[in-house]
Motif scaffolding. Structure first.
Motif, PDB file in Angstrom:
ATOM      1  N   GLU A  55     -10.362 110.892  89.230  1.00 39.07           N
ATOM      2  CA  GLU A  55     -10.311 109.702  90.083  1.00 39.07           C
ATOM      3  C   GLU A  55      -9.085 109.734  90.986  1.00 39.07           C
ATOM      4  OE1 GLU A  55     -10.556 106.197  87.746  1.00 39.07           O
ATOM      5  OE2 GLU A  55     -12.680 106.468  87.241  1.00 39.07           O
ATOM      6  N   ASP A  73     -14.039 107.220  96.409  1.00 43.94           N
ATOM      7  CA  ASP A  73     -14.237 106.620  95.088  1.00 43.94           C
ATOM      8  C   ASP A  73     -15.682 106.841  94.671  1.00 43.94           C
ATOM      9  OD1 ASP A  73     -15.717 104.802  96.575  1.00 43.94           O
ATOM     10  OD2 ASP A  73     -14.133 103.279  96.566  1.00 43.94           O
ATOM     11  N   ALA A  74     -16.144 106.073  93.691  1.00 44.71           N
ATOM     12  CA  ALA A  74     -17.489 106.286  93.153  1.00 44.71           C
ATOM     13  C   ALA A  74     -18.574 106.073  94.199  1.00 44.71           C
ATOM     14  CB  ALA A  74     -17.717 105.355  91.965  1.00 44.71           C
ATOM     15  N   ALA A  75     -18.256 105.356  95.271  1.00 49.29           N
ATOM     16  CA  ALA A  75     -19.253 105.120  96.314  1.00 49.29           C
ATOM     17  C   ALA A  75     -19.700 106.430  96.965  1.00 49.29           C
ATOM     18  CB  ALA A  75     -18.688 104.175  97.375  1.00 49.29           C
ATOM     19  N   TYR A  76     -18.834 107.431  96.930  1.00 51.43           N
ATOM     20  CA  TYR A  76     -19.205 108.725  97.518  1.00 51.43           C
ATOM     21  C   TYR A  76     -20.407 109.319  96.799  1.00 51.43           C
ATOM     22  CZ  TYR A  76     -19.081 113.757  98.408  1.00 51.43           C
ATOM     23  OH  TYR A  76     -19.444 115.053  98.708  1.00 51.43           O
ATOM     24  N   LYS A 134     -22.684 107.751  95.069  1.00 51.07           N
ATOM     25  CA  LYS A 134     -23.869 106.930  95.295  1.00 51.07           C
ATOM     26  C   LYS A 134     -24.472 107.195  96.674  1.00 51.07           C
ATOM     27  CE  LYS A 134     -22.318 103.198  92.250  1.00 51.07           C
ATOM     28  NZ  LYS A 134     -21.896 101.773  92.169  1.00 51.07           N
ATOM     29  N   SER A 135     -23.628 107.371  97.669  1.00 52.85           N
ATOM     30  CA  SER A 135     -24.134 107.546  99.040  1.00 52.85           C
ATOM     31  C   SER A 135     -24.715 108.936  99.272  1.00 52.85           C
ATOM     32  CB  SER A 135     -23.015 107.278 100.046  1.00 52.85           C
ATOM     33  OG  SER A 135     -21.979 108.246  99.922  1.00 52.85           O
ATOM     34  N   THR A 136     -24.231 109.930  98.541  1.00 51.48           N
ATOM     35  CA  THR A 136     -24.699 111.299  98.751  1.00 51.48           C
ATOM     36  C   THR A 136     -25.765 111.741  97.764  1.00 51.48           C
ATOM     37  OG1 THR A 136     -22.953 112.205  97.319  1.00 51.48           O
ATOM     38  CG2 THR A 136     -22.455 112.001  99.678  1.00 51.48           C
TER      39      THR A 136
END
Length: 274
Positions: free
Chosen positions: A98, A107-110, A112-114
């Motif tokens: 992290e 962050d964790a959104a990366y 989720k988006s990919t």
């Protein structure tokens, strides 16, 4: 000893390589003597610095301040565990990842988006030969065996395949970002061609970049070669698939050179359930 009996013992900060693979590279007489008498060489993962040799009982320092170096005890424990498990491998903890991502503004959104997932590093990897640059190629055992079979089969068909790279640590991937940032690229520009640290298939020891002699590494022009045509038709027989075709859902640029080994589907399983 068969080449696949050589392995890399992995730990969070330090990796241990068979000393015999490094002996031809030793420059200083003292280092050459230490490597000749040792079974292992310990290397810092963040920058590739060689730290010490280990003969199974004693350490021989190859750098100053070895006593202050973090992770030496963990590396020795990893050596002992890897030798005791006779080929079995586990996964290293994702501790600290992290912070690496936060340093890049991610962050964790990366994930989720990919649609990319975090990939832990294996605790043990097998020697699968050398890559194009005469560096040891490390893969998980089934991928190593499949690569060697595939390379031989291609050669029998008159096609030469060479490895550009295999396993990469989280630290190595972070180094790629740091070097490109230093050259003026933005994080978003780098993410178009490199997965964020922790999200690369290379971390798991199943993925490799493949080339062919005379062709520059990791260039789209690889798709025009007989080697790529052979891979498109035959790689699936050996368990390899191309991870990033054109217009892939992960937002990674087209990579005709990047192939990943997948375990065979369980008998009776449908493709959707694998």
């Amino acid at each position: 000893m068969h080449a696949l009996d050589w392995h890399l013992a992995n730990s969070t900060h330090v990796e241990a390589l068979p000393a015999r693979l490094l002996r031809p590279r030793a420059r200083a007489n003292a280092d050459a003597r230490a490597l000749a008498q040792a079974a292992w060489c310990l290397r810092r993962k963040s920058d590739g610095r060689f730290l010490a040799t280990y003969d199974g009982r004693r350490l021989h320092a190859l750098c100053h301040g070895l006593a202050r170096e973090p992770g030496i005890g963990e590396a020795i424990a990893a050596i002992e565990a890897s030798c005791a498990t006779a080929g079995a491998t586990g996964s290293l903890p994702l501790a600290g990842l992290e912070e690496r991502l936060a340093s890049l503004g991610l962050d964790a959104a990366y994930g989720k988006s990919t649609g990319l997932v975090l990939v832990p590093e294996p605790s043990r990897l097998e020697f699968a030969g050398y890559d194009r640059y005469r560096r040891p190629l490390w893969l998980l055992e089934p991928a190593a065996r499949a690569w060697r079979r595939m390379q031989r089969a291609a050669l029998a068909d008159g096609v030469a395949l060479d490895a550009i790279s295999g396993y990469r640590s989280h630290d190595y991937q972070l180094g790629i970002f740091e070097r490109k940032l230093a050259r003026g690229q933005t994080v978003q520009q780098i993410l178009a061609v490199n997965a964020a640290p922790g999200y690369s298939e290379h971390h798991g020891g199943l993925a490799m970049d493949i080339g062919t002699p005379g062709e520059p590494p990791a260039e789209e022009s690889f798709e025009t070669t007989p080697a790529f045509a052979w891979l498109r038709g035959q790689a699936g027989r050996f368990g390899f698939r191309m991870s990033y075709p054109r217009d892939n859902p992960h937002g990674i640029s087209y990579e005709p050179w990047h192939w990943c080994w997948q375990p065979p589907a369980p008998a009776g399983a449908s493709p959707a359930s694998v």
